[in-house]
Scaffold this motif. Structure first.
Motif, PDB file in Angstrom:
ATOM      1  N   LEU A  95       0.807  -1.220   0.000  1.00  0.00           N
ATOM      2  CA  LEU A  95       0.000   0.000   0.000  1.00  0.00           C
ATOM      3  C   LEU A  95       0.844   1.276   0.000  1.00  0.00           C
ATOM      4  N   LEU A  96       2.049   1.195   0.586  1.00  0.00           N
ATOM      5  CA  LEU A  96       2.880   2.395   0.729  1.00  0.00           C
ATOM      6  C   LEU A  96       4.210   2.307  -0.013  1.00  0.00           C
ATOM      7  N   GLY A  97       4.473   1.182  -0.675  1.00  0.00           N
ATOM      8  CA  GLY A  97       5.747   1.016  -1.369  1.00  0.00           C
ATOM      9  C   GLY A  97       6.000   2.073  -2.418  1.00  0.00           C
ATOM     10  N   HIS A  98       4.928   2.580  -3.042  1.00  0.00           N
ATOM     11  CA  HIS A  98       5.098   3.593  -4.096  1.00  0.00           C
ATOM     12  C   HIS A  98       5.661   4.909  -3.566  1.00  0.00           C
ATOM     13  N   LEU A  99       5.627   5.110  -2.237  1.00  0.00           N
ATOM     14  CA  LEU A  99       6.155   6.358  -1.671  1.00  0.00           C
ATOM     15  C   LEU A  99       7.648   6.518  -1.946  1.00  0.00           C
ATOM     16  N   ALA A 100       8.359   5.387  -2.042  1.00  0.00           N
ATOM     17  CA  ALA A 100       9.797   5.458  -2.341  1.00  0.00           C
ATOM     18  C   ALA A 100      10.044   6.050  -3.718  1.00  0.00           C
ATOM     19  N   ASP A 101       9.112   5.820  -4.658  1.00  0.00           N
ATOM     20  CA  ASP A 101       9.221   6.391  -6.005  1.00  0.00           C
ATOM     21  C   ASP A 101       8.663   7.817  -6.047  1.00  0.00           C
ATOM     22  N   ARG A 102       7.661   8.084  -5.222  1.00  0.00           N
ATOM     23  CA  ARG A 102       6.987   9.382  -5.257  1.00  0.00           C
ATOM     24  C   ARG A 102       7.717  10.451  -4.441  1.00  0.00           C
ATOM     25  N   LEU A 103       8.127  10.107  -3.216  1.00  0.00           N
ATOM     26  CA  LEU A 103       8.762  11.073  -2.323  1.00  0.00           C
ATOM     27  C   LEU A 103      10.282  11.036  -2.391  1.00  0.00           C
ATOM     28  N   GLY A 104      10.821   9.961  -2.950  1.00  0.00           N
ATOM     29  CA  GLY A 104      12.275   9.801  -2.980  1.00  0.00           C
ATOM     30  C   GLY A 104      12.725   8.831  -1.904  1.00  0.00           C
ATOM     31  N   ARG A 105      13.907   8.242  -2.103  1.00  0.00           N
ATOM     32  CA  ARG A 105      14.386   7.214  -1.182  1.00  0.00           C
ATOM     33  C   ARG A 105      14.708   7.796   0.195  1.00  0.00           C
ATOM     34  N   LYS A 106      15.383   8.943   0.232  1.00  0.00           N
ATOM     35  CA  LYS A 106      15.833   9.501   1.502  1.00  0.00           C
ATOM     36  C   LYS A 106      14.657   9.842   2.408  1.00  0.00           C
ATOM     37  N   ALA A 107      13.671  10.571   1.886  1.00  0.00           N
ATOM     38  CA  ALA A 107      12.514  10.977   2.687  1.00  0.00           C
ATOM     39  C   ALA A 107      11.751   9.767   3.208  1.00  0.00           C
ATOM     40  N   THR A 108      11.599   8.757   2.356  1.00  0.00           N
ATOM     41  CA  THR A 108      10.859   7.564   2.749  1.00  0.00           C
ATOM     42  C   THR A 108      11.597   6.790   3.828  1.00  0.00           C
ATOM     43  N   ILE A 109      12.893   6.637   3.652  1.00  0.00           N
ATOM     44  CA  ILE A 109      13.693   5.900   4.639  1.00  0.00           C
ATOM     45  C   ILE A 109      13.673   6.605   5.990  1.00  0.00           C
ATOM     46  N   GLY A 146       7.818  -1.660   6.612  1.00  0.00           N
ATOM     47  CA  GLY A 146       7.379  -1.720   5.221  1.00  0.00           C
ATOM     48  C   GLY A 146       7.746  -0.472   4.447  1.00  0.00           C
ATOM     49  N   VAL A 147       7.709   0.683   5.122  1.00  0.00           N
ATOM     50  CA  VAL A 147       8.035   1.951   4.466  1.00  0.00           C
ATOM     51  C   VAL A 147       9.534   2.067   4.208  1.00  0.00           C
ATOM     52  N   PHE A 148      10.352   1.911   5.283  1.00  0.00           N
ATOM     53  CA  PHE A 148      11.787   2.148   5.060  1.00  0.00           C
ATOM     54  C   PHE A 148      12.465   0.990   4.326  1.00  0.00           C
ATOM     55  N   LYS A 149      11.901  -0.220   4.434  1.00  0.00           N
ATOM     56  CA  LYS A 149      12.524  -1.332   3.713  1.00  0.00           C
ATOM     57  C   LYS A 149      12.323  -1.206   2.207  1.00  0.00           C
TER      58      LYS A 149
END
Length: 414
Positions: A67-81, A116-119
């Motif tokens: 459900l939230l994996g797309h945030l890494a593509d949308r917000l960027g890796r650093k912000a998501t991690i 799930g978000v940072f991984k």
């Protein structure tokens, strides 16, 4: 493109952060086998109720990934991690203040969501910091090697805490302190630019559309079978070993530790092995070895299982990181967060459903050996899939295309 000494140091820092991130959360997720007996005594729970410590976390990670994996593509890796690590640190610190089982379950939902978000952000990041699909796979094996180290350290810390008369809850506090250090370091590191698609919305619908991809489904299905087999070891092997009455009781007593250590060693050797042999052949041969270990354990009983099941850790070591890497590498870098979330969903679904199915069979037939028969079937299906993958190599052209379009012109970092 010139890579400066500063860039190299920055890259080394990012890799180090990623390695420690995986080690840190493995300390908690892979310690449940040691924590659950304490929870049962502390709250007078049944094994099914106490098992929520495992199932709740895995379910939260699975749902968060898809459900939230797309945030890494949308917000960027650093912000998501950083966002995921922050949420994980808060929930882990709160374990020290808890006294109710329901409160701990709530914290596991929050921490699982955070993982799930940072991984997914970290898995997507691997594509940004590598220069080829081969380097991607080698790096992923190292990442999972550190995860395997965390799986050894976590239970050891819990055992030490209990021996000192302290609560298991302080494992989460230790993980939270490490997490804060990771956050502080990540804030000052420059992450690579995240590739973004043009004219395509980055949202949940985009992630769900990946479920139709034969590459996402194929790798996710293989990973589902693998995880179901692996979880049989660290969830049900202690129960199976309780019947051991042979001359080498110490082997049965340390079977889980031996398994985790062999798995960790194998993952750190993964890059060297995969540099000499094709990944498809390694997956086929190693999955056959896993199947033989399980089949031998079922046929020979607990006396054989005491040796064969821990040994399977060496052969399991490279399967998950390699399949995960090839699955993610089958997509463009701008999609790595979303596809990592899809694969993570299948990973955690298997981690929850596999042990649950084995437990039901164990209860129905009255012995843990029957659950391992089911795990042997899973191992056989995994081998059949890996053999077909070796013979037909259905992703060869796809991976070559991604190599030429996503990594062409990227300077090797050695």
């Amino acid at each position: 493109m010139t890579v400066t000494v500063r860039d190299q140091r920055n890259l080394a820092t990012i890799k180090g952060l990623t390695y420690l991130m995986f080690m840190m959360f493995a300390m908690t997720t892979d310690s449940v086998g040691v924590i659950i007996p304490e929870v049962i005594k502390e709250f007078d729970l049944s094994m099914t109720a106490a098992g929520a410590f495992h199932y709740t976390s895995m379910t939260a990670i699975a749902l968060s990934g898809i459900l939230l994996g797309h945030l890494a593509d949308r917000l960027g890796r650093k912000a998501t991690i950083i966002a995921g690590l922050t949420l994980f640190a808060i929930s882990s610190f709160l374990f020290a203040a808890g006294h109710a089982f329901s409160f701990f379950i709530l914290l596991l939902v929050i921490s699982g969501t955070a993982i799930g978000v940072f991984k997914t952000g970290a898995l997507a990041l691997v594509g940004d910091i590598t220069t080829s699909t081969r380097e991607h796979t080698a790096t992923m094996n190292t990442v999972e090697g550190f995860f395997a180290v965390g799986a050894v350290i976590g239970p050891a810390i819990v055992t030490r805490l209990l021996a000192a008369g302290l609560s298991w809850k302080y494992l989460y506090v230790i993980a939270a302190v490490i997490c804060v250090i990771l956050i502080a370091t990540a804030l000052f590191v420059k992450y690579p630019e995240t590739a973004r698609p043009t004219g395509e919305p980055i949202n949940l619908s985009r992630t769900m559309s990946m479920m139709k991809s034969p590459y996402a489904l194929g790798f996710s299905s293989a990973i589902f079978l693998y995880v179901a087999v692996e979880c049989a070891i660290y969830v049900w092997m202690p129960t199976l070993m309780s019947d051991y009455a042979g001359s080498f009781a110490f082997v049965a007593s340390y079977a889980i530790s031996i398994f985790f250590i062999l798995r960790a060693i194998g993952r750190f050797l993964g890059a060297a092995v995969l540099a000499r042999f094709s990944w498809t052949s390694v997956m086929a041969v190693f999955s056959l070895a896993i199947f033989l270990c399980f089949a031998g354990s079922v046929a020979g009983g607990v006396a054989y299982a005491a040796y064969l099941l821990p040994l399977s850790g060496l052969f399991m070591s490279m399967l998950y990181p390699t399949l995960n890497s090839k699955g993610i590498s089958s997509f463009h870098k701008s999609e790595h967060g979303a596809v990592a979330g899809v694969i993570l969903f299948f990973t955690c679904a298997a981690a929850a459903l596999g042990p649950l199915a084995m437990g039901a069979i164990n209860d129905g037939f009255g012995h843990a050996k029957y659950g391992f028969m089911l795990a042997t079937v899973f191992a056989g299906l995994l081998f059949a899939g890996m053999l077909a993958n070796w013979i037909y190599d259905p992703t060869k052209e796809r991976l070559a295309l991604i190599e030429s379009t996503e990594y062409a012109g990227v300077e090797s970092r050695g």
